[in-house]
Design a protein around this motif. Structure first.
Motif, PDB file in Angstrom:
ATOM      1  N   UNK A  77      35.310  54.028  28.603  1.00  0.00           N
ATOM      2  CA  UNK A  77      34.211  52.963  28.868  1.00  0.00           C
ATOM      3  C   UNK A  77      34.695  51.071  28.201  1.00  0.00           C
ATOM      4  N   UNK A  78      36.240  51.394  28.465  1.00  0.00           N
ATOM      5  CA  UNK A  78      36.716  49.893  27.901  1.00  0.00           C
ATOM      6  C   UNK A  78      37.458  49.582  29.281  1.00  0.00           C
ATOM      7  N   UNK A  79      37.564  48.048  29.502  1.00  0.00           N
ATOM      8  CA  UNK A  79      37.622  47.675  30.198  1.00  0.00           C
ATOM      9  C   UNK A  79      38.306  46.416  30.030  1.00  0.00           C
ATOM     10  N   UNK A  80      39.779  46.064  30.115  1.00  0.00           N
ATOM     11  CA  UNK A  80      41.302  45.303  30.010  1.00  0.00           C
ATOM     12  C   UNK A  80      41.069  44.279  31.110  1.00  0.00           C
ATOM     13  N   UNK A  81      40.556  42.690  30.521  1.00  0.00           N
ATOM     14  CA  UNK A  81      41.507  42.156  32.124  1.00  0.00           C
ATOM     15  C   UNK A  81      41.860  40.624  31.428  1.00  0.00           C
ATOM     16  N   UNK A  82      42.250  39.983  32.070  1.00  0.00           N
ATOM     17  CA  UNK A  82      42.796  38.666  31.828  1.00  0.00           C
ATOM     18  C   UNK A  82      42.017  37.842  31.316  1.00  0.00           C
ATOM     19  N   UNK A  83      40.899  38.149  29.990  1.00  0.00           N
ATOM     20  CA  UNK A  83      40.072  36.860  29.392  1.00  0.00           C
ATOM     21  C   UNK A  83      38.668  37.831  30.213  1.00  0.00           C
ATOM     22  N   UNK A  84      37.390  37.280  29.250  1.00  0.00           N
ATOM     23  CA  UNK A  84      36.331  38.282  29.637  1.00  0.00           C
ATOM     24  C   UNK A  84      35.665  37.000  31.074  1.00  0.00           C
ATOM     25  N   UNK A  85      36.523  35.861  30.890  1.00  0.00           N
ATOM     26  CA  UNK A  85      36.025  35.347  32.033  1.00  0.00           C
ATOM     27  C   UNK A  85      36.387  35.489  33.253  1.00  0.00           C
ATOM     28  N   UNK A  86      37.371  36.783  34.032  1.00  0.00           N
ATOM     29  CA  UNK A  86      37.442  37.076  34.949  1.00  0.00           C
ATOM     30  C   UNK A  86      36.547  38.275  34.905  1.00  0.00           C
ATOM     31  N   UNK A 107      23.917  26.803  29.393  1.00  0.00           N
ATOM     32  CA  UNK A 107      24.539  28.537  29.104  1.00  0.00           C
ATOM     33  C   UNK A 107      26.265  27.878  29.433  1.00  0.00           C
ATOM     34  N   UNK A 108      27.382  29.192  29.314  1.00  0.00           N
ATOM     35  CA  UNK A 108      28.341  28.497  29.367  1.00  0.00           C
ATOM     36  C   UNK A 108      28.495  28.614  31.120  1.00  0.00           C
ATOM     37  N   UNK A 109      29.616  27.762  31.160  1.00  0.00           N
ATOM     38  CA  UNK A 109      29.274  27.135  32.653  1.00  0.00           C
ATOM     39  C   UNK A 109      29.701  28.466  34.108  1.00  0.00           C
ATOM     40  N   UNK A 110      30.492  28.641  32.941  1.00  0.00           N
ATOM     41  CA  UNK A 110      31.040  30.110  34.575  1.00  0.00           C
ATOM     42  C   UNK A 110      29.943  31.008  34.586  1.00  0.00           C
ATOM     43  N   UNK A 111      28.709  31.385  34.757  1.00  0.00           N
ATOM     44  CA  UNK A 111      27.930  32.208  34.439  1.00  0.00           C
ATOM     45  C   UNK A 111      27.626  31.169  36.010  1.00  0.00           C
ATOM     46  N   UNK A 114      30.209  30.818  38.804  1.00  0.00           N
ATOM     47  CA  UNK A 114      30.466  32.145  39.530  1.00  0.00           C
ATOM     48  C   UNK A 114      29.848  32.279  40.563  1.00  0.00           C
ATOM     49  N   UNK A 115      28.351  32.569  40.206  1.00  0.00           N
ATOM     50  CA  UNK A 115      27.166  32.859  41.001  1.00  0.00           C
ATOM     51  C   UNK A 115      27.077  32.434  41.814  1.00  0.00           C
ATOM     52  N   UNK A 116      27.446  30.922  42.119  1.00  0.00           N
ATOM     53  CA  UNK A 116      27.652  30.250  43.487  1.00  0.00           C
ATOM     54  C   UNK A 116      28.935  30.436  44.655  1.00  0.00           C
ATOM     55  N   UNK A 117      30.117  29.966  44.145  1.00  0.00           N
ATOM     56  CA  UNK A 117      31.799  30.178  44.566  1.00  0.00           C
ATOM     57  C   UNK A 117      31.426  31.678  45.050  1.00  0.00           C
ATOM     58  N   UNK A 118      30.004  32.706  44.668  1.00  0.00           N
ATOM     59  CA  UNK A 118      30.266  34.061  44.962  1.00  0.00           C
ATOM     60  C   UNK A 118      28.900  34.234  45.693  1.00  0.00           C
ATOM     61  N   UNK A 119      28.541  33.514  46.322  1.00  0.00           N
ATOM     62  CA  UNK A 119      27.567  33.475  47.082  1.00  0.00           C
ATOM     63  C   UNK A 119      26.331  34.005  46.414  1.00  0.00           C
ATOM     64  N   UNK A 120      25.935  34.331  45.236  1.00  0.00           N
ATOM     65  CA  UNK A 120      24.473  34.853  44.283  1.00  0.00           C
ATOM     66  C   UNK A 120      23.733  33.628  44.253  1.00  0.00           C
ATOM     67  N   UNK A 121      22.413  34.273  44.974  1.00  0.00           N
ATOM     68  CA  UNK A 121      21.418  33.566  44.452  1.00  0.00           C
ATOM     69  C   UNK A 121      20.639  33.409  42.558  1.00  0.00           C
ATOM     70  N   UNK A 122      21.041  32.006  42.733  1.00  0.00           N
ATOM     71  CA  UNK A 122      21.090  31.881  40.677  1.00  0.00           C
ATOM     72  C   UNK A 122      19.518  32.156  40.600  1.00  0.00           C
ATOM     73  N   UNK A 123      19.045  31.686  39.225  1.00  0.00           N
ATOM     74  CA  UNK A 123      18.501  31.346  38.663  1.00  0.00           C
ATOM     75  C   UNK A 123      18.328  31.303  36.900  1.00  0.00           C
ATOM     76  N   UNK A 124      18.200  30.283  36.688  1.00  0.00           N
ATOM     77  CA  UNK A 124      18.705  29.623  35.663  1.00  0.00           C
ATOM     78  C   UNK A 124      17.149  29.604  34.601  1.00  0.00           C
TER      79      UNK A 124
END
Length: 354
Positions: A77-86, A107-111, A114-124
């Motif tokens: 259940x452990x998944x490693x990447x080059x930064x948690x922002x990825x 909030x942290x700006x990347x949430x 990334x939602x906008x870049x990937x075309x997800x509808x964002x609710x804050x």
């Protein structure tokens, strides 16, 4: 010439950070100290003898096992990447392409990016005036559960950045029970500085994922490593989105050496907590600034004028981060807990007794 680029990318702003040089750098929530020299020497010696012409593990299996042992979590259940922002972007790809992302603001700006870049509808959902999380409002923002597959991703940082507030675990339990059709992501980038963490919550709920990083307490921001702790089922699907052989030999070796010597992290966290308290107590004597309680390695401070406070500190060689452009944070600056000397210099620059 019209560029063949998606409008969501063209219309998205750059990441909101402009580097500034200063003698005392307290603006990015990094560890106050570098990776210990003796551990650097061990890592460099291992790298000298390691084969550089070979690929690393396909999915960072050896490093995942070392992280899992340290964090008391299954390696599967452990998944490693080059930064948690990825992972923030990958989790949207996993569950929210064409779906929704729900988080809080500020909030942290990347949430949001990334939602906008990937075309997800964002609710804050705005935090309360005291910077606490309004869980009723978050749950209400989810809307009714359709039961027709994944609805999207919820991002809740714990401790929260940039305020340092800490959502109660029983409140997260309420949210986990209220969002069966969502992936609930608890970002624990600063968990070492808090009194508890959300692993038990993630063990009870397969749709809860924790994000962690080597960039803060571990002192390895320059190495760029982060990871997710998830259920085996979610982790198996998430790995399909992680580039193969994506974690480098240098990243692997540095993190393995750190995990073999975790005592330095415990020592540094203890120093950070003492210095955080010293800073907060001193700042409470400031005639016009208000320091907010924090469970991270930084403090958020309300000032009458963030631009003036930032400029005055910088003129004295101390760099902090303006936060006054964020929702509800008018007049706010954020200062990372640095070394004893750096913190004292900041207090002198702020005009309070050391």
């Amino acid at each position: 010439m019209t560029l063949p680029i998606r409008p969501a990318v063209l219309n998205s702003p750059d990441y909101p950070f402009i580097p500034v040089n200063a003698p005392i750098k307290l603006d990015q929530n990094e560890s106050f100290a570098d990776f210990p020299d003796e551990l650097k020497a061990i890592a460099l010696e291992r790298l000298r003898h390691a084969p550089w012409h070979r690929y690393t593990d396909l999915n960072a299996e050896a490093l995942s096992e070392a992280i899992a042992a340290h964090d008391a979590w299954p390696a599967a259940g452990t998944v490693v990447t080059t930064g948690s922002n990825v992972l923030i972007a990958l989790l949207i790809q996993l569950c929210a392409l064409g779906g929704r992302v729900v988080t809080v603001t500020p909030n942290f700006a990347l949430y949001a990016l990334d939602a906008k870049l990937l075309g997800a509808a964002l609710t804050e959902v705005p935090l309360r005036a005291d910077t606490s999380l309004d869980m009723d409002a978050v749950i209400e923002a989810l809307g009714p559960s359709t039961g027709d597959g994944p609805t999207g991703v919820i991002y809740i940082p714990r401790p929260h950045a940039p305020t340092g507030s800490l959502c109660a675990l029983h409140e997260l339990e309420r949210l986990a029970q209220a969002c069966p059709g969502w992936l609930l992501v608890v970002d624990e980038a600063y968990h070492q500085f808090a009194p508890d963490d959300a692993r038990d919550l993630a063990r009870r709920h397969a749709h809860v994922v924790l994000l962690r990083t080597f960039s803060k307490a571990w002192g390895l921001a320059g190495v760029r490593l982060g990871y997710a702790l998830a259920s085996d089922a979610v982790a198996r699907q998430l790995r399909k989105l992680v580039p193969p052989f994506g974690v480098s030999l240098m990243q692997t070796v540095c993190a393995q050496v750190a995990l073999e010597h975790p005592g330095y992290v415990r020592e540094r966290v203890a120093i950070t907590l003492r210095e955080r308290d010293r800073l907060a107590n001193a700042l409470r004597t400031h005639p016009t600034w208000q320091v907010l309680p924090s469970h991270a390695n930084f403090l958020l401070i309300r000032t009458p004028d963030a631009a003036a406070a930032h400029a005055d500190l910088l003129a004295q060689g101390v760099l902090v981060r303006r936060q006054d452009s964020l929702h509800g944070l008018r007049g706010c600056i954020r200062v990372t807990v640095g070394t004893v000397a750096e913190n004292s210099a900041f207090l002198r620059a702020a005009g309070v007794s050391v």
